[in-house]
Design an enzyme around this catalytic site. Structure first.
Site, PDB file in Angstrom:
ATOM      1  N   ASN A 215       0.824  -1.098   0.124  1.00 17.08           N
ATOM      2  CA  ASN A 215      -0.036  -0.110  -0.205  1.00 17.08           C
ATOM      3  C   ASN A 215       0.936   1.331   0.047  1.00 17.08           C
ATOM      4  O   ASN A 215       2.228   1.062   0.215  1.00 17.08           O
ATOM      5  CB  ASN A 215      -0.887   0.020   1.382  1.00 17.08           C
ATOM      6  CG  ASN A 215      -0.236   0.050   2.585  1.00 17.08           C
ATOM      7  OD1 ASN A 215       0.410   0.887   2.746  1.00 17.08           O
ATOM      8  ND2 ASN A 215      -0.205  -1.010   3.141  1.00 17.08           N
ATOM      9  N   ASP A 284      -3.473  -6.814   5.037  1.00 16.93           N
ATOM     10  CA  ASP A 284      -4.056  -8.029   5.879  1.00 16.93           C
ATOM     11  C   ASP A 284      -4.144  -9.307   5.117  1.00 16.93           C
ATOM     12  O   ASP A 284      -4.558 -10.220   5.658  1.00 16.93           O
ATOM     13  CB  ASP A 284      -5.615  -7.423   5.678  1.00 16.93           C
ATOM     14  CG  ASP A 284      -5.921  -6.356   6.641  1.00 16.93           C
ATOM     15  OD1 ASP A 284      -5.414  -6.192   7.614  1.00 16.93           O
ATOM     16  OD2 ASP A 284      -6.782  -5.339   5.928  1.00 16.93           O
ATOM     17  N   LYS A 294      10.124 -15.833 -11.019  1.00 15.83           N
ATOM     18  CA  LYS A 294       9.255 -14.846 -11.732  1.00 15.83           C
ATOM     19  C   LYS A 294       8.052 -15.438 -12.352  1.00 15.83           C
ATOM     20  O   LYS A 294       8.162 -16.223 -13.147  1.00 15.83           O
ATOM     21  CB  LYS A 294      10.028 -14.166 -12.606  1.00 15.83           C
ATOM     22  CG  LYS A 294       9.541 -12.740 -12.808  1.00 15.83           C
ATOM     23  CD  LYS A 294      10.067 -11.906 -13.935  1.00 15.83           C
ATOM     24  CE  LYS A 294       9.353 -10.880 -14.428  1.00 15.83           C
ATOM     25  NZ  LYS A 294       9.844 -10.343 -15.666  1.00 15.83           N
ATOM     26  N   PHE A 329      -4.604   2.620  14.889  1.00 16.01           N
ATOM     27  CA  PHE A 329      -4.923   3.776  14.158  1.00 16.01           C
ATOM     28  C   PHE A 329      -5.897   3.013  13.190  1.00 16.01           C
ATOM     29  O   PHE A 329      -6.269   2.021  13.187  1.00 16.01           O
ATOM     30  CB  PHE A 329      -3.824   3.967  12.801  1.00 16.01           C
ATOM     31  CG  PHE A 329      -2.913   5.087  13.393  1.00 16.01           C
ATOM     32  CD1 PHE A 329      -1.865   4.723  14.235  1.00 16.01           C
ATOM     33  CD2 PHE A 329      -2.761   6.332  12.876  1.00 16.01           C
ATOM     34  CE1 PHE A 329      -1.091   5.685  14.902  1.00 16.01           C
ATOM     35  CE2 PHE A 329      -1.822   7.294  13.118  1.00 16.01           C
ATOM     36  CZ  PHE A 329      -1.147   6.874  14.189  1.00 16.01           C
ATOM     37  N   LYS A 347      -9.712  -4.661  18.986  1.00 16.79           N
ATOM     38  CA  LYS A 347      -8.498  -5.174  19.232  1.00 16.79           C
ATOM     39  C   LYS A 347      -7.996  -4.691  20.636  1.00 16.79           C
ATOM     40  O   LYS A 347      -6.763  -4.512  21.173  1.00 16.79           O
ATOM     41  CB  LYS A 347      -7.741  -4.188  18.145  1.00 16.79           C
ATOM     42  CG  LYS A 347      -8.154  -4.370  16.898  1.00 16.79           C
ATOM     43  CD  LYS A 347      -7.198  -3.836  15.746  1.00 16.79           C
ATOM     44  CE  LYS A 347      -7.876  -3.940  14.339  1.00 16.79           C
ATOM     45  NZ  LYS A 347      -6.871  -4.059  13.093  1.00 16.79           N
TER      46      LYS A 347
HETATM   47  N1  CTP Z   1      -3.431  -3.466  11.942  1.00 14.23           N
HETATM   48  C1  CTP Z   1      -2.473  -4.612  12.586  1.00 14.23           C
HETATM   49  N2  CTP Z   1      -2.337  -5.782  11.712  1.00 14.23           N
HETATM   50  C2  CTP Z   1      -2.981  -6.138  10.841  1.00 14.23           C
HETATM   51  C3  CTP Z   1      -3.955  -5.032  10.278  1.00 14.23           C
HETATM   52  C4  CTP Z   1      -4.089  -3.684  10.872  1.00 14.23           C
HETATM   53  O1  CTP Z   1      -1.766  -4.412  13.475  1.00 14.23           O
HETATM   54  N3  CTP Z   1      -3.036  -7.163  10.074  1.00 14.23           N
HETATM   55  C5  CTP Z   1      -3.347  -2.399  12.941  1.00 14.23           C
HETATM   56  C6  CTP Z   1      -2.896  -1.211  12.150  1.00 14.23           C
HETATM   57  O2  CTP Z   1      -1.445  -0.947  12.323  1.00 14.23           O
HETATM   58  C7  CTP Z   1      -3.682  -0.359  12.806  1.00 14.23           C
HETATM   59  C8  CTP Z   1      -4.900  -0.623  13.116  1.00 14.23           C
HETATM   60  O3  CTP Z   1      -4.704  -2.290  13.154  1.00 14.23           O
HETATM   61  O4  CTP Z   1      -3.281   0.469  13.969  1.00 14.23           O
HETATM   62  C9  CTP Z   1      -6.248  -0.613  12.064  1.00 14.23           C
HETATM   63  O5  CTP Z   1      -5.707  -0.783  10.810  1.00 14.23           O
HETATM   64  P1  CTP Z   1      -6.640  -0.685   9.456  1.00 14.23           P
HETATM   65  O6  CTP Z   1      -6.012  -1.093   8.362  1.00 14.23           O
HETATM   66  O7  CTP Z   1      -7.449   0.837   9.527  1.00 14.23           O
HETATM   67  O8  CTP Z   1      -7.826  -1.701   9.546  1.00 14.23           O
HETATM   68  P2  CTP Z   1      -8.153  -3.183   9.783  1.00 14.23           P
HETATM   69  O9  CTP Z   1      -7.858  -3.565  11.088  1.00 14.23           O
HETATM   70  O10 CTP Z   1      -6.914  -3.792   8.767  1.00 14.23           O
HETATM   71  O11 CTP Z   1      -9.510  -3.372   9.423  1.00 14.23           O
HETATM   72  P3  CTP Z   1     -10.249  -2.853   7.925  1.00 14.23           P
HETATM   73  O12 CTP Z   1      -9.084  -2.938   6.846  1.00 14.23           O
HETATM   74  O13 CTP Z   1     -11.099  -3.924   7.758  1.00 14.23           O
HETATM   75  O14 CTP Z   1     -10.581  -1.426   8.239  1.00 14.23           O
END
Ligand code: CTP
Length: 407
Positions: A215, A284, A294, A329, A347
């Site tokens: 990302n 995620d 490759k 966050f 969380k």
């Molecule tokens: N986070 C994490 N591990 C993951 C995904 C997210 O620790 N695998 C943490 C991020 O660092 C952030 C928080 O969870 O502090 C929220 O991340 P965000 O991307 O906003 O949300 P998600 O939990 O992934 O949920 P969604 O994508 O469904 O909004």
């Protein structure tokens, strides 16, 4: 740009006669660009290595020289007293073995020596010299004496030296000198004694050796948090995904690539952490099947099977002890408050920093518009911060300090 509190800080720079003096114009320029005021004293040898005119042009003030100690040109003003009293911090860079000795022994025979003696502000010395000179017990004893008296003496870097030797003796980078100066000048010390763990940047999940899912997170928010927490006295560890940012000085950095590596690094650092800030944009999903070679273009569409990564914040939320504060966050494109509050619950966060990332805002942007929500039960109202990443970082750390005070 550095944090706003660095504006108008008064820095007295002593330049002594080491070859690294040629780097000081860049140092002065960096401070001036941050809004600091800089006065400069050069020793006579330094004035042969770097042009006083260059330094005075950049600082927009005269560059003071040894002869100013006894010159009657200044009338009733006494340069070493005026300069020493004016400074919020005295930085000597580069600091030769001789100037280190002068500082340790209180030798006031030159303008720099007298100003060092007259100055009551924090003093930071950056020794830079031949590696054998720095290793000599005489130099080490002077450094030690200054440290015992409350001055900061920053060890030189190792590497190739201008004299042809290889070893410890290089002047640290301009960024390090600037970071260490801000650390001495930071008006807050409310994270002293606290261990702070910050995650930053994106993660990458490789599909094959040359392709990955990721990302656009720049890591700037997490890096600003790590820097500001360190300036405020915290003992900071930064677990960073791949970014193109410089590691802040005085911060322990652990570089990782994948979400799994980030999880392992966080779990290894969790014990003893007082504050954990999950600013990383963790991926995620990862590819179920990594191809060691490759992947070649084939005819027709391609399907990529993905598996879920562990949620690191969730894992920490379950593992944390009652004294630890966990900050998450929430990057949202809609229903920001509602989604942020759900993340607090899911969380087990103590607080969540929510921002709107619709249209890519927040990702890679130097500006942040964040709202901070607290876990229920403490009666704390949300906090809204809008400004650059530094202002957001300050607001987030202020909120964390409020939670510490309530524990
Ligand atoms: N986070 C994490 N591990 C993951 C995904 C997210 O620790 N695998 C943490 C991020 O660092 C952030 C928080 O969870 O502090 C929220 O991340 P965000 O991307 O906003 O949300 P998600 O939990 O992934 O949920 P969604 O994508 O469904 O909004």
């Amino acid at each position: 740009m550095p944090p706003r509190w660095t504006l108008d800080k008064k820095i007295l720079l002593g330049v002594s006669g080491g070859i690294a003096a040629y780097k000081t114009p860049e140092l002065v320029r960096t401070w001036i660009k941050s809004g600091a005021e800089v006065e400069i004293i050069l020793t006579d040898t330094a004035a042969r290595l770097v042009s006083p005119l260059t330094l005075s042009t950049l600082s927009k003030r005269r560059a003071w020289r040894d002869e100013d100690l006894t010159s009657d040109e200044h009338g009733w003003t006494i340069p070493h007293i005026t300069l020493g009293g004016w400074a919020d911090a005295l930085v000597v860079a580069p600091c030769t073995a001789n100037v280190l000795r002068m500082a340790a022994s209180g030798d006031s025979g030159t303008l720099l020596g007298a100003a060092m003696l007259a100055c009551h502000a924090p003093k930071i010395f950056f020794p830079a010299m031949n590696s054998h000179m720095w290793a000599n017990p005489a130099a080490k004893a002077n450094a030690q004496l200054l440290r015992e008296r409350g001055c900061r003496v920053i060890d030189p870097d190792s590497g190739a030296l201008a004299c042809g030797y290889e070893g410890e003796g290089r002047l640290p980078s301009i960024e390090t000198i600037v970071d260490e100066t801000w650390f001495s000048l930071c008006p807050l010390r409310d994270l002293e004694g606290k261990k702070v763990l910050v995650t930053a940047g994106p993660t990458r999940e490789y599909i094959d050796p040359v392709r990955f899912i990721s990302n656009p997170s720049s890591g700037r928010m997490g890096y600003a948090l790590a820097s500001e927490a360190r300036y405020r006295g915290g003992d900071v560890t930064l677990v960073s995904g791949p970014v193109s940012l410089r590691a802040p000085s005085g911060v322990k950095i652990i570089n990782v690539t994948t979400a799994r590596e980030m999880l392992d690094a966080c779990m290894a650092e969790l014990a003893g952490a007082d504050l954990i800030i999950k600013a990383a944009a963790v991926g995620d999903y990862r590819a179920v099947n990594y191809s060691g070679q490759k992947i070649k273009r084939a005819s027709g569409p391609m399907t990529l099977e993905l598996a879920q990564n562990d949620d690191i914040a969730h894992a920490i939320g379950r593992a944390k002890s009652p004294g630890q504060i966990l900050v998450g966050f929430a990057a949202e494109t809609e229903n920001i408050r509602e989604n942020a509050l759900k993340k607090i619950e899911a969380k087990r966060l103590d607080m969540v920093v929510a921002n709107n990332v619709s249209d890519g805002a927040g990702f890679g942007s130097p500006f942040s518009d964040v709202e901070i929500h607290f876990a229920g039960g403490r009666g704390l109202s949300p906090v809204y911060v809008s400004g650059d990443k530094w202002e957001a970082a300050s607001g987030i750390l202020d909120a964390a300090v409020t939670l510490f005070r309530m524990k």
